[in-house]
Motif scaffolding. Structure first.
Motif, short mmCIF file in Angstrom:
data_model
loop_
_atom_site.label_atom_id
_atom_site.label_comp_id
_atom_site.label_asym_id
_atom_site.label_seq_id
_atom_site.Cartn_x
_atom_site.Cartn_y
_atom_site.Cartn_z
N LEU A 1 -13.44 64.93 -28.63
CA LEU A 1 -12.88 66.10 -27.95
C LEU A 1 -12.73 67.24 -28.95
CD1 LEU A 1 -11.61 66.97 -25.14
CD2 LEU A 1 -9.40 66.41 -26.15
N ASP A 2 -13.15 68.44 -28.53
CA ASP A 2 -12.99 69.63 -29.36
C ASP A 2 -12.70 70.79 -28.42
OD1 ASP A 2 -13.24 71.88 -31.03
OD2 ASP A 2 -14.71 70.89 -32.30
N LEU A 3 -11.43 71.21 -28.38
CA LEU A 3 -10.99 72.22 -27.42
C LEU A 3 -10.53 73.49 -28.12
CD1 LEU A 3 -8.82 70.13 -24.92
CD2 LEU A 3 -11.18 70.87 -24.61
N THR A 4 -10.89 74.62 -27.55
CA THR A 4 -10.33 75.92 -27.95
C THR A 4 -9.48 76.42 -26.80
OG1 THR A 4 -12.24 76.43 -29.35
CG2 THR A 4 -10.86 78.28 -28.63
N ILE A 5 -8.19 76.60 -27.04
CA ILE A 5 -7.25 77.01 -26.01
C ILE A 5 -7.09 78.52 -26.04
CG2 ILE A 5 -4.97 76.61 -25.02
CD1 ILE A 5 -6.68 74.08 -25.35
N THR A 6 -7.26 79.16 -24.90
CA THR A 6 -7.18 80.62 -24.84
C THR A 6 -5.98 81.11 -24.03
OG1 THR A 6 -8.66 80.67 -22.92
CG2 THR A 6 -9.68 80.85 -25.09
N LYS A 7 -5.35 80.22 -23.24
CA LYS A 7 -4.25 80.67 -22.38
C LYS A 7 -3.32 79.50 -22.08
CE LYS A 7 -3.27 82.71 -17.83
NZ LYS A 7 -3.87 83.20 -16.55
N THR A 8 -2.02 79.76 -22.12
CA THR A 8 -1.02 78.77 -21.72
C THR A 8 -0.01 79.43 -20.79
OG1 THR A 8 0.42 79.25 -23.62
CG2 THR A 8 -1.22 77.50 -23.90
N ASP A 9 0.75 78.60 -20.08
CA ASP A 9 1.78 79.11 -19.18
C ASP A 9 3.09 78.39 -19.48
OD1 ASP A 9 3.26 80.25 -17.21
OD2 ASP A 9 2.14 79.42 -15.52
N ALA A 10 3.72 78.82 -20.57
CA ALA A 10 4.97 78.19 -21.00
C ALA A 10 6.18 78.67 -20.22
CB ALA A 10 5.19 78.45 -22.49
N ASN A 11 6.01 79.69 -19.38
CA ASN A 11 7.14 80.24 -18.63
C ASN A 11 7.27 79.61 -17.24
OD1 ASN A 11 8.15 82.48 -20.44
ND2 ASN A 11 5.99 82.99 -20.33
N ASN A 12 6.47 78.61 -16.95
CA ASN A 12 6.55 77.92 -15.67
C ASN A 12 6.61 76.42 -15.92
OD1 ASN A 12 6.56 77.44 -12.92
ND2 ASN A 12 4.33 77.47 -12.74
N PRO A 13 7.69 75.94 -16.57
CA PRO A 13 7.74 74.54 -17.00
C PRO A 13 8.13 73.56 -15.89
CG PRO A 13 9.74 75.65 -17.64
CD PRO A 13 8.87 76.70 -16.99
N TYR A 14 8.61 74.06 -14.75
CA TYR A 14 9.08 73.15 -13.71
C TYR A 14 7.89 72.68 -12.88
CZ TYR A 14 11.76 71.14 -9.89
OH TYR A 14 12.28 70.28 -8.97
N VAL A 15 7.36 71.53 -13.26
CA VAL A 15 6.21 70.96 -12.59
C VAL A 15 6.56 69.54 -12.16
CG1 VAL A 15 3.77 70.37 -12.76
CG2 VAL A 15 4.65 72.35 -13.99
N VAL A 16 6.42 69.26 -10.86
CA VAL A 16 6.76 67.95 -10.32
C VAL A 16 5.51 67.31 -9.74
CG1 VAL A 16 8.17 66.70 -8.64
CG2 VAL A 16 9.11 68.70 -9.81
N PHE A 17 5.29 66.05 -10.06
CA PHE A 17 4.14 65.33 -9.54
C PHE A 17 4.62 64.13 -8.72
CE2 PHE A 17 2.71 67.08 -13.69
CZ PHE A 17 1.82 68.01 -13.19
N PRO A 18 4.96 64.33 -7.45
CA PRO A 18 5.38 63.20 -6.62
C PRO A 18 4.23 62.22 -6.46
CG PRO A 18 4.99 65.14 -5.27
CD PRO A 18 4.91 65.60 -6.69
N VAL A 19 4.57 60.94 -6.37
CA VAL A 19 3.55 59.89 -6.25
C VAL A 19 3.19 59.71 -4.78
CG1 VAL A 19 2.97 57.50 -6.73
CG2 VAL A 19 4.49 58.75 -8.29
#
Length: 206
Positions: free
Chosen positions: A168-186
């Motif tokens: 794996l070799d990734l270049t990250i260009t954008k993040t969204d650190a201001n929207n941390p509330y993420v829920v993944f219901p099963v």
């Protein structure tokens, strides 16, 4: 954790191999939450009419390992390890070593840079077929990549190797650190699905 990947043909000439060329872009949405892993046809698949969530119990360990190997995840995992986490100094560099609660049988070694940011994460996991499997992930060039400036820095370059080979070799260009509330219901069908076959243990001799 949700990983949404769209794979397409590279711009450079295709030499063959790796399943290329693709007839059309291929999208994969991989999710892990707690003790469950599944694949979605669209984000939120299984809860939206006409969409699917396909159980992937065999992927739980790998996806949990990817989750806890992220820069912020590995520090949280070290905190949870409590007294089992050992901090040492090697050549002026801080190294944290601890056992990971899940997947069981995994040891993590974290190297910090001069700014106390995660520089390298090495994991040694017990693979029932391959034996001890070493995965090394390096993080570099930390930046504030959000559209809204914050104090949350994220590495803009990520390289991962398994057994010494780059995977794996990734270049990250954008993040969204201001929207941390993420829920993944099963999804219900994922929660009720069989846990998968009992893994086969292979003993190798040298």
């Amino acid at each position: 954790m949700r990983v949404d990947v769209t794979r397409s043909n590279p711009a450079a000439p295709i030499q063959g191999g790796g399943g290329l060329p693709l007839a059309a872009p291929v999208r994969q949405i991989q999710v892990v939450s707690g003790n469950f892993a599944w694949n979605e046809s669209v984000p939120g698949g299984g809860f939206i009419p006409g969409t699917t969530a396909t159980p992937a119990p065999a992927a739980i360990s790998d996806r949990l390992l990817q989750l806890w190997s992220t820069p912020h995840g590995v520090l949280k995992a070290a905190e949870r390890a409590g007294a089992n986490a050992k901090v040492t100094e090697e050549g002026g560099t801080i190294v944290i070593t601890f056992p990971l609660a899940a997947p069981a049988g995994t040891t993590m070694r974290v190297t910090l840079n001069a700014k106390n940011q995660v520089d390298r994460v090495e994991t040694r996991a017990d693979n029932p077929v391959l034996g001890d499997t070493v995965t090394e992930t390096t993080y570099s060039d930390y930046k504030d990549l959000g559209e809204i400036q914050s104090d949350v820095l994220f590495p803009s370059h990520i390289v991962q190797k398994q057994g010494g080979f780059p995977v794996l070799d990734l270049t990250i260009t954008k993040t969204d650190a201001n929207n941390p509330y993420v829920v993944f219901p099963v999804p219900d069908n994922v929660e009720k699905a069989p846990k998968g076959p009992v893994p086969v243990k292979v003993d190798s001799q040298k």
